[in-house]
Scaffold this active site. Structure first.
Site, PDB file in Angstrom:
ATOM      1  N   ASP A   6       0.869  -1.337  -0.034  1.00 28.95           N
ATOM      2  CA  ASP A   6       0.036   0.079   0.153  1.00 28.95           C
ATOM      3  C   ASP A   6       1.109   1.255  -0.156  1.00 28.95           C
ATOM      4  OD1 ASP A   6      -1.946   1.830   0.323  1.00 28.95           O
ATOM      5  OD2 ASP A   6      -3.009   0.940   2.180  1.00 28.95           O
ATOM      6  N   ASP A   7       0.853   2.282  -0.951  1.00 29.81           N
ATOM      7  CA  ASP A   7       1.466   3.524  -1.022  1.00 29.81           C
ATOM      8  C   ASP A   7       2.818   3.120  -1.006  1.00 29.81           C
ATOM      9  OD1 ASP A   7      -1.181   4.645  -0.930  1.00 29.81           O
ATOM     10  OD2 ASP A   7      -0.647   5.863   0.753  1.00 29.81           O
ATOM     11  N   CYS A  56      -6.152   4.187  -3.985  1.00 35.16           N
ATOM     12  CA  CYS A  56      -6.292   2.834  -3.381  1.00 35.16           C
ATOM     13  C   CYS A  56      -7.414   1.965  -4.151  1.00 35.16           C
ATOM     14  CB  CYS A  56      -6.624   2.762  -1.984  1.00 35.16           C
ATOM     15  SG  CYS A  56      -5.273   3.475  -1.097  1.00 35.16           S
ATOM     16  N   ARG A 113      -7.357  -1.396  -6.729  1.00 32.23           N
ATOM     17  CA  ARG A 113      -7.712  -2.810  -6.215  1.00 32.23           C
ATOM     18  C   ARG A 113      -8.877  -3.476  -7.022  1.00 32.23           C
ATOM     19  NH1 ARG A 113      -5.310  -2.636  -0.776  1.00 32.23           N
ATOM     20  NH2 ARG A 113      -4.350  -1.037  -0.881  1.00 32.23           N
ATOM     21  N   SER A 172      -9.167   1.657   4.514  1.00 32.92           N
ATOM     22  CA  SER A 172      -7.852   2.280   4.803  1.00 32.92           C
ATOM     23  C   SER A 172      -7.584   2.370   6.435  1.00 32.92           C
ATOM     24  CB  SER A 172      -7.493   3.492   4.373  1.00 32.92           C
ATOM     25  OG  SER A 172      -6.017   3.667   4.496  1.00 32.92           O
ATOM     26  N   HIS A 184       1.151   2.238   4.166  1.00 32.70           N
ATOM     27  CA  HIS A 184       0.376   3.426   4.226  1.00 32.70           C
ATOM     28  C   HIS A 184       0.592   4.313   5.389  1.00 32.70           C
ATOM     29  CE1 HIS A 184      -3.457   5.770   4.041  1.00 32.70           C
ATOM     30  NE2 HIS A 184      -3.520   5.351   2.905  1.00 32.70           N
ATOM     31  N   LYS A 195       1.633   9.469  -5.505  1.00 32.49           N
ATOM     32  CA  LYS A 195       0.259   9.187  -5.306  1.00 32.49           C
ATOM     33  C   LYS A 195      -0.547  10.259  -5.727  1.00 32.49           C
ATOM     34  CE  LYS A 195      -2.944   7.586  -1.721  1.00 32.49           C
ATOM     35  NZ  LYS A 195      -3.072   7.182  -0.306  1.00 32.49           N
ATOM     36  N   HIS A 199     -10.851  -2.576   1.172  1.00 37.50           N
ATOM     37  CA  HIS A 199     -11.082  -1.282   0.683  1.00 37.50           C
ATOM     38  C   HIS A 199     -11.881  -1.170  -0.817  1.00 37.50           C
ATOM     39  CE1 HIS A 199      -9.471   3.336   0.579  1.00 37.50           C
ATOM     40  NE2 HIS A 199     -10.764   3.010   0.879  1.00 37.50           N
ATOM     41  N   LYS A 202      -6.174  -5.054   4.086  1.00 41.70           N
ATOM     42  CA  LYS A 202      -6.842  -4.227   3.521  1.00 41.70           C
ATOM     43  C   LYS A 202      -7.789  -4.463   2.438  1.00 41.70           C
ATOM     44  CE  LYS A 202      -6.445   0.740   1.970  1.00 41.70           C
ATOM     45  NZ  LYS A 202      -5.487   1.663   1.374  1.00 41.70           N
ATOM     46  N   ASP A 211      -0.344  -0.948  -5.034  1.00 36.60           N
ATOM     47  CA  ASP A 211      -1.602  -0.370  -5.351  1.00 36.60           C
ATOM     48  C   ASP A 211      -1.575   1.126  -6.152  1.00 36.60           C
ATOM     49  OD1 ASP A 211      -1.001   0.993  -3.205  1.00 36.60           O
ATOM     50  OD2 ASP A 211      -3.238   1.271  -2.390  1.00 36.60           O
ATOM     51  N   ASN A 212      -0.509   1.927  -5.715  1.00 35.41           N
ATOM     52  CA  ASN A 212      -0.373   3.248  -6.122  1.00 35.41           C
ATOM     53  C   ASN A 212       1.133   3.739  -5.788  1.00 35.41           C
ATOM     54  OD1 ASN A 212      -2.898   3.865  -4.316  1.00 35.41           O
ATOM     55  ND2 ASN A 212      -0.967   4.948  -3.689  1.00 35.41           N
TER      56      ASN A 212
END
Length: 501
Positions: free
Chosen positions: A30-31, A70, A74, A151, A230, A303, A126, A124, A282-283
């Site tokens: 994540d992130d 996010c 996903r 999140s 994240h 991001k 989301h 996560k 994810d990003n």
């Protein structure tokens, strides 16, 4: 060409004929930025297990997610379809969101279930909670789930402990909503979640799932979308203070440790050589958090933007005996994971418009990609603007650019929220092999030979935008405070009374 095709076909058939179908583990950070892992060049990140996957597997240099935030990312990962088709836009889903990943979308888990696969998700989600858990993983093809349905910053965190012995979570999280819950299937197990013990719980759940599946001789699919890295970062006693990179590095190390536990479990249960592990994120990094926000390496911004730093991700495929070690510069995407897994498993593809292509030739032969182009949607895609950017081969054209709050604090002003939406005609064109940082747009005056290329890129954008059918916006359905998960649903006053351990 035919010899490569038949070699690939023979290998895939050989994999299927080993006596059991292959297993799949999908790891989704994540992130996480392109430059955050040791194997991608970060000098102080401690990621020995991910580095092992990279050294013994196939590392991608040109791998993309489909959104710089996010939830949409996903949705595309699990369905093989751009988020615009499923309606998971604009932005992200929240604790009380009425919408979620529509149940008529087919996830990787649902592709594998007809073949007898055991399926589990941890971490996560989301992709929506909804009324009575309408959109939870157990309604989307997963047999079991342990995790936070959105999140972990989407709930008050100022009084929660993120690092031992009692270091409070850094910065601000959402207020005026329920504290973040830990859910087991559709039941709240803990609220608020205990961050110091969360990763251990995930690791135990995952290794138990692998062990049980192996004992039953049942093929399995494990999906682990991690909360790491994240904001706000957290880590238990096994990782806290053990990296060189501070809180971000500790969180990353904790995730990496779970990766190591999964590898050990696969080895102990004798299924390592029959398991494809795929890792990506994810990003891009949330640069507004500075040293707590990740690193995009040499890529521009992070991001929230459609620059390379927002959507180009580290990616690793690992499968001993099937995938040879190496590095690939072929164009690939999270969209391609569903058709690739379906191909290895011999599963039927969903009878809908897919945007992903099978990566088998890349993985087993270090061959060419079937992907002609990659499309870049902003956080708030619309039919008015269509895609913001398009990559064709080594060239990327930006039709629109815009900064984002998520990428504030960097010296590059183009990344900031004050870099308002700007249209480019002709589009900004970059050679990403020579200029991955997107610093030097190519001029047609200096490069007249690129005129035909630009015409093709424009044609591809026009065709793609015209063919895209936008699904009903799930985020546009709004929120209802009564849909926020509460372990004491009839308590008062909400949301503060929603607590249990």
């Amino acid at each position: 060409m035919f010899s490569v095709f038949f070699a690939t076909l023979i290998l895939v058939l050989a994999v299927r004929s080993l006596g059991s179908s292959p297993n799949f583990i999908l790891l989704f950070a994540d992130d996480l930025g392109f430059g955050d892992l040791g194997c991608y060049g970060h000098p102080s990140s401690l990621t020995p297990n991910l580095d092992r996957l990279a050294s013994d597997g196939l590392r991608f240099t040109d791998f993309y997610c489909t959104s710089p935030v996010c939830s949409p990312s996903r949705a595309s990962l699990l369905t093989g379809r751009y988020q615009t088709r499923s309606g998971v836009y604009p932005g992200v889903l929240y604790p009380g969101s009425r919408g979620g990943l529509p149940l008529n979308e087919t996830t990787i888990a649902e592709v594998l279930k007809p073949l007898g696969y055991a399926t589990a998700a941890i971490g996560k989600w989301h992709l929506g909670l909804g009324l009575n858990g309408t959109y939870l993983p157990t309604r989307q093809g997963f047999d079991s789930y342990l995790g936070v349905p959105y999140s972990h910053d989407m709930g008050p965190c100022q009084n929660l402990t993120c690092f031992p012995p009692d270091v409070k979570c850094y910065g601000r999280c959402d207020v005026g909503v329920v504290t973040v819950p830990l859910m087991n299937n559709d039941v709240i197990k803990q609220q608020p979640v205990n961050f110091l013990d969360l990763e251990r719980a995930y690791s135990d759940f995952a290794t138990d799932f692998i062990t049980l599946s192996a004992r039953r001789q049942q093929p399995f699919f494990l999906y682990y979308p991690s909360h790491h890295t994240h904001y706000p970062q957290y880590a238990g006693p096994g990782a806290a203070g053990h990296s060189l990179r501070g809180p971000f590095g500790d969180a990353l190390l904790e995730f990496d440790t779970t990766v190591g536990n999964l590898l050990s479990s696969l080895e102990q249960n004798g299924v390592l050589n029959n398991t494809l592990i795929f890792f990506t994120a994810d990003n891009g990094p949330e640069l507004m958090r500075m040293s707590r926000g990740g690193n995009a390496g040499s890529l521009k911004c992070g991001k929230g933007t459609t620059y390379e730093g927002g959507m180009r991700e580290p990616a690793i495929a690992y499968w001993p005996g099937t995938i040879r070690p190496g590095v690939t510069h072929e164009l690939a995407s999270t969209l391609d994971i569903l058709p690739t897994i379906a191909g290895f498993a011999g599963a039927k593809l969903p009878s809908v418009q897919l945007d992903g292509v099978d990566m088998t030739d890349i993985l087993v032969n270090h061959g060419k990609s079937k992907r002609e182009a990659m499309m870049f949607y902003p956080t708030d895609p619309s039919e008015k603007y269509g895609i913001f950017a398009l990559r064709l081969g080594k060239y990327k054209a930006h039709f629109y650019t815009r900064g984002a709050t998520h990428s504030e604090t960097t010296p590059d002003q183009a990344c900031h929220i004050t870099a308002f939406l700007t249209a480019h005609d002709p589009p900004l064109l970059f050679n990403l092999e020579a200029d991955p940082s997107e610093n030097y747009p190519l001029s047609l005056q200096e490069h007249p030979e690129l005129k035909l290329l630009l015409e093709k890129i424009q044609s591809l954008k026009t065709q793609f935008d015209a063919s895209m059918v936008f699904g009903e916006s799930q985020i546009g359905k709004g929120s209802d405070p009564e849909l926020q998960p509460c372990c004491n649903p009839h308590c008062s006053p909400k949301p503060s009374c929603c607590q249990c351990r």
